[in-house]
Design an enzyme around this catalytic site. Structure first.
Site, mmCIF file in Angstrom:
data_model
loop_
_atom_site.group_PDB
_atom_site.id
_atom_site.type_symbol
_atom_site.label_atom_id
_atom_site.label_comp_id
_atom_site.label_asym_id
_atom_site.label_seq_id
_atom_site.Cartn_x
_atom_site.Cartn_y
_atom_site.Cartn_z
ATOM 1 N N TYR A 244 0.977 -1.342 0.131
ATOM 2 C CA TYR A 244 0.265 0.027 0.292
ATOM 3 C C TYR A 244 0.761 1.122 -0.032
ATOM 4 O O TYR A 244 0.311 2.409 0.030
ATOM 5 C CB TYR A 244 -0.766 -0.105 1.458
ATOM 6 C CG TYR A 244 -0.047 -0.305 2.562
ATOM 7 C CD1 TYR A 244 0.614 1.080 3.150
ATOM 8 C CD2 TYR A 244 -0.084 -1.417 3.023
ATOM 9 C CE1 TYR A 244 1.152 0.820 4.212
ATOM 10 C CE2 TYR A 244 0.762 -1.765 4.243
ATOM 11 C CZ TYR A 244 1.350 -0.486 4.609
ATOM 12 O OH TYR A 244 2.130 -0.550 5.831
ATOM 13 N N GLY A 245 2.241 1.237 0.075
ATOM 14 C CA GLY A 245 3.096 2.329 0.040
ATOM 15 C C GLY A 245 4.011 2.382 -0.869
ATOM 16 O O GLY A 245 3.738 2.336 -2.039
ATOM 17 N N THR A 246 5.258 2.406 -0.327
ATOM 18 C CA THR A 246 6.531 2.872 -1.276
ATOM 19 C C THR A 246 6.799 1.561 -2.184
ATOM 20 O O THR A 246 7.535 1.657 -3.046
ATOM 21 C CB THR A 246 7.726 3.071 -0.697
ATOM 22 O OG1 THR A 246 8.106 2.002 0.263
ATOM 23 C CG2 THR A 246 7.300 4.295 0.394
ATOM 24 N N LEU A 247 6.276 0.346 -2.000
ATOM 25 C CA LEU A 247 6.453 -0.774 -2.980
ATOM 26 C C LEU A 247 5.538 -0.787 -3.899
ATOM 27 O O LEU A 247 5.631 -1.598 -4.828
ATOM 28 C CB LEU A 247 6.583 -1.954 -2.040
ATOM 29 C CG LEU A 247 7.508 -2.268 -1.029
ATOM 30 C CD1 LEU A 247 7.364 -3.266 0.106
ATOM 31 C CD2 LEU A 247 9.040 -2.492 -1.698
ATOM 32 N N GLU B 299 10.878 -4.632 5.861
ATOM 33 C CA GLU B 299 10.024 -4.112 6.509
ATOM 34 C C GLU B 299 10.482 -4.228 8.103
ATOM 35 O O GLU B 299 9.731 -3.794 9.127
ATOM 36 C CB GLU B 299 8.740 -4.424 6.251
ATOM 37 C CG GLU B 299 8.220 -4.598 4.833
ATOM 38 C CD GLU B 299 7.853 -3.057 4.615
ATOM 39 O OE1 GLU B 299 7.988 -2.099 5.519
ATOM 40 O OE2 GLU B 299 7.406 -2.711 3.443
#
Length: 155
Positions: free
Chosen positions: A7-10, A82
């Protein structure tokens, strides 16, 4: 093989997406876009402007992201990336599929179907994070003006 919701930087087009596509880290195959069936607070926090999904079901928004099918090597890489279990925990989240990439090794996630996959969320956060701004989708280059600082650029 396992399914992971990012849901983010990936996500595609985000600063750390290249890690998902680096075969040295393992295999990751895009499967679908999806959003959480329950609301969660997605915040941008810390001096590095990192997106955090707070494991507080029922608060915030239904979170939009991407589902990837990953091999064990990629899953191990993502756990390390992570900082599991120090910063994030890998847990299961229920998602509603938005758009499917089609057949993936015989699997098909049809739009509107409900599925459970792994997600990286946190129960460790500053007390003011849940009461601050929350988002339904993360974009490092979004209108929020909070510039993400990549790991390699941190002091």
């Amino acid at each position: 093989m396992a399914y992971v919701f990012v849901y983010g930087t990936l996500k595609k087009g985000q600063p750390n997406y290249h890690y998902m596509m680096d075969s040295n880290n393992g295999k990751a195959e895009f499967v679908a876009t999806a959003f959480t069936t329950h609301k969660y607070p997605l915040v941008i926090a810390s001096k590095y402007n990192v997106p955090y999904l707070l494991n507080l079901p029922g608060q915030g928004h239904r979170i939009h992201g991407e589902i990837y099918k990953v091999d064990n090597r990629m899953l191990d890489f993502l756990d390390d990336f992570e900082s599991v279990p120090a910063r994030y925990q890998r847990t299961v989240v229920e998602l509603e599929v938005k758009e499917s990439a089609g057949k993936t090794d015989g699997d098909k996630m049809m739009p509107g179907s409900i599925t459970e996959v792994f997600v990286y969320s946190t129960t460790t956060y500053q007390p003011d994070w849940p009461s601050g701004p929350t988002f339904d989708s993360y974009d490092a280059y979004g209108d929020h003006g909070l510039i993400y600082v990549c790991k390699e650029d941190r002091d």
